[in-house]
Write a protein that holds these residues in place. Structure first.
Motif, short mmCIF file in Angstrom:
data_model
loop_
_atom_site.label_atom_id
_atom_site.label_comp_id
_atom_site.label_asym_id
_atom_site.label_seq_id
_atom_site.Cartn_x
_atom_site.Cartn_y
_atom_site.Cartn_z
N TRP A 157 0.83 -1.21 0.00
CA TRP A 157 0.00 0.00 0.00
C TRP A 157 0.87 1.26 0.00
O TRP A 157 0.37 2.35 -0.28
N LYS A 158 2.14 1.11 0.31
CA LYS A 158 3.05 2.25 0.35
C LYS A 158 2.99 3.06 -0.93
O LYS A 158 3.00 4.31 -0.90
N SER A 183 -5.60 2.07 5.17
CA SER A 183 -4.44 2.78 5.73
C SER A 183 -3.99 2.13 7.04
O SER A 183 -2.77 2.03 7.31
N ALA A 184 -4.93 1.68 7.84
CA ALA A 184 -4.57 0.99 9.08
C ALA A 184 -3.83 -0.30 8.77
O ALA A 184 -2.83 -0.63 9.44
N LYS A 185 -4.27 -1.03 7.76
CA LYS A 185 -3.56 -2.25 7.36
C LYS A 185 -2.11 -1.93 6.97
O LYS A 185 -1.19 -2.65 7.35
N TYR A 186 -1.92 -0.87 6.22
CA TYR A 186 -0.57 -0.48 5.81
C TYR A 186 0.31 -0.18 7.02
O TYR A 186 1.51 -0.52 7.05
N LEU A 187 -0.27 0.43 8.04
CA LEU A 187 0.49 0.79 9.24
C LEU A 187 0.68 -0.39 10.19
O LEU A 187 1.25 -0.24 11.27
N ARG A 201 -3.47 9.80 13.05
CA ARG A 201 -2.24 9.39 12.37
C ARG A 201 -2.49 9.12 10.88
O ARG A 201 -1.70 9.53 10.03
N ILE A 202 -3.59 8.45 10.58
CA ILE A 202 -3.93 8.17 9.18
C ILE A 202 -4.26 9.46 8.45
O ILE A 202 -3.84 9.68 7.31
N GLN A 203 -5.00 10.34 9.11
CA GLN A 203 -5.32 11.63 8.49
C GLN A 203 -4.05 12.38 8.11
O GLN A 203 -3.94 12.92 7.00
#
Length: 355
Positions: A157-158, A183-187, A201-203
């Motif tokens: 997802w990067k 985005s949560a999955k990516y993090l 954080r995602i925002q």
């Protein structure tokens, strides 16, 4: 000339048979309301001949109108049903609509073709026993991309969420909850993590990435990819499988961090003018041959085991339509976590879009 999905529907024979896209419900007054089915669904999400075949079989008329995402569907029903008989929400929005009292209980005696559904789709956590929904498709979110414009396979997802490598050539989903879950999955967090610090954080990450993003799309990312307007896009596997038939330079990958699983369902909203006709439509769609025709057109994975048995190996063995089990093991279903969390997603998305 590359066709838009609207043109696809027209060429598929769905134009000129009593179906309109803008103001579809206003057409009801021209027909006997008892014989008119009002369908509210996604674009390119029905077989080429499904609606005229249903009209012929039942002597009814079908009006279809389209929504761009689940947020739009929910907003349209928030203040009451505006005349729809069938809607097609995703699993987390089935939960949300059910909690809001917006769906009626289905009469399974009127849907004998429910027996065609694979048992594993009949007791989902978002609707145990399928009281208010019937499975239509299941879905995996990933990245659609143009092979000649991307270095290798964009298997993280990067490349769409946290990099300027493909600046100006990226399309992101406009639907707030799913984009934040991805985005949560990516993090490295669970998709349904919803604490305030995670949302913030995602925002911040999305605001940083925004200058590299060409578009936040509403269910038309595959069209933009096909047209060459973008080179990478967050999209659903079935949508990319559709356009891969037209352009061999396109492909799809579920990133190694895992994607979002979903299941779109057929539901009857409270206040539906023609609930008996709605039940008849659901049963018609779940017929093995009708279901196979729909799957051949829309290219989404089907939960209909009888329809799947009729499909060619090219469909059944397609890794875009049916990603391998090892890939799916890293994916998660979305869950509706209540209005407060949903509002937090939507407010953060508004700040991202406006920032």
């Amino acid at each position: 000339m590359k066709q838009s999905r609207r043109n696809f529907l027209s060429q598929a024979g769905l134009a000129g048979i009593g179906i309109s896209f803008a103001g579809a419900l206003s057409a009801c007054s021209r027909h006997n309301a008892a014989q008119t089915l009002n369908l509210y669904t996604w674009d390119t999400y029905i077989g080429k001949h499904t609606l005229p075949d249903f009209e012929k079989a039942t002597g009814s008329k079908v009006n279809i109108s389209l929504f761009a995402n689940n947020d739009e569907l929910f907003a349209k029903l928030r203040d009451g049903n505006q005349g729809y008989d069938i809607i097609v929400p995703s699993n987390d929005f089935v939960e949300r609509l059910h909690q809001a009292g917006s769906l009626i209980d289905l009469d399974h005696a009127k849907i004998p073709n429910l027996a065609n559904i694979d048992d594993k789709f009949l007791t989902p956590p978002f609707d145990p026993g399928r009281k208010v929904s019937v499975p239509y498709t299941w879905i995996v979110t990933g990245i659609g991309y143009r092979k000649s414009k991307v270095d290798g396979v964009p298997d993280s997802w990067k490349w769409v969420l946290d990099s300027d490598r493909y600046k100006g050539r990226i399309g992101l989903l406009a639907e707030a909850s799913e984009l934040f879950e991805i985005s949560a999955k990516y993090l490295g967090l669970p998709a349904n993590t919803a604490d305030a610090a995670t949302i913030a954080r995602i925002q911040a990450m999305l605001l940083k990435q925004k200058p590299n993003v060409s578009v936040f799309h509403d269910d038309n990312g595959q069209d933009l990819l096909l047209a060459g307007d973008i080179d990478l896009v967050i999209e659903y596997n079935g949508d990319i499988a559709q356009v891969m038939r037209e352009d061999k330079d396109l492909d799809f990958v579920v990133p190694r961090e895992g994607g979002i699983l979903a299941s779109d369902s057929l539901c009857i909203p409270k206040g539906a003018p023609n609930p008996d006709l709605a039940h008849a439509f659901i049963n018609f769609v779940l017929d093995a041959h009708n279901g196979a025709h729909i799957s051949e057109t829309i290219r989404y994975p089907t939960p209909n085991k009888a329809a799947l048995a009729l499909m060619p190996a090219e469909y059944r063995n397609n890794p875009v339509i049916f990603p391998p089990a090892a890939v799916l093991a890293h994916c998660e279903y979305s869950h509706y976590q209540g209005q407060a969390i949903q509002s937090a997603y939507e407010q953060a998305m508004t700040r991202v879009r406006a920032g």
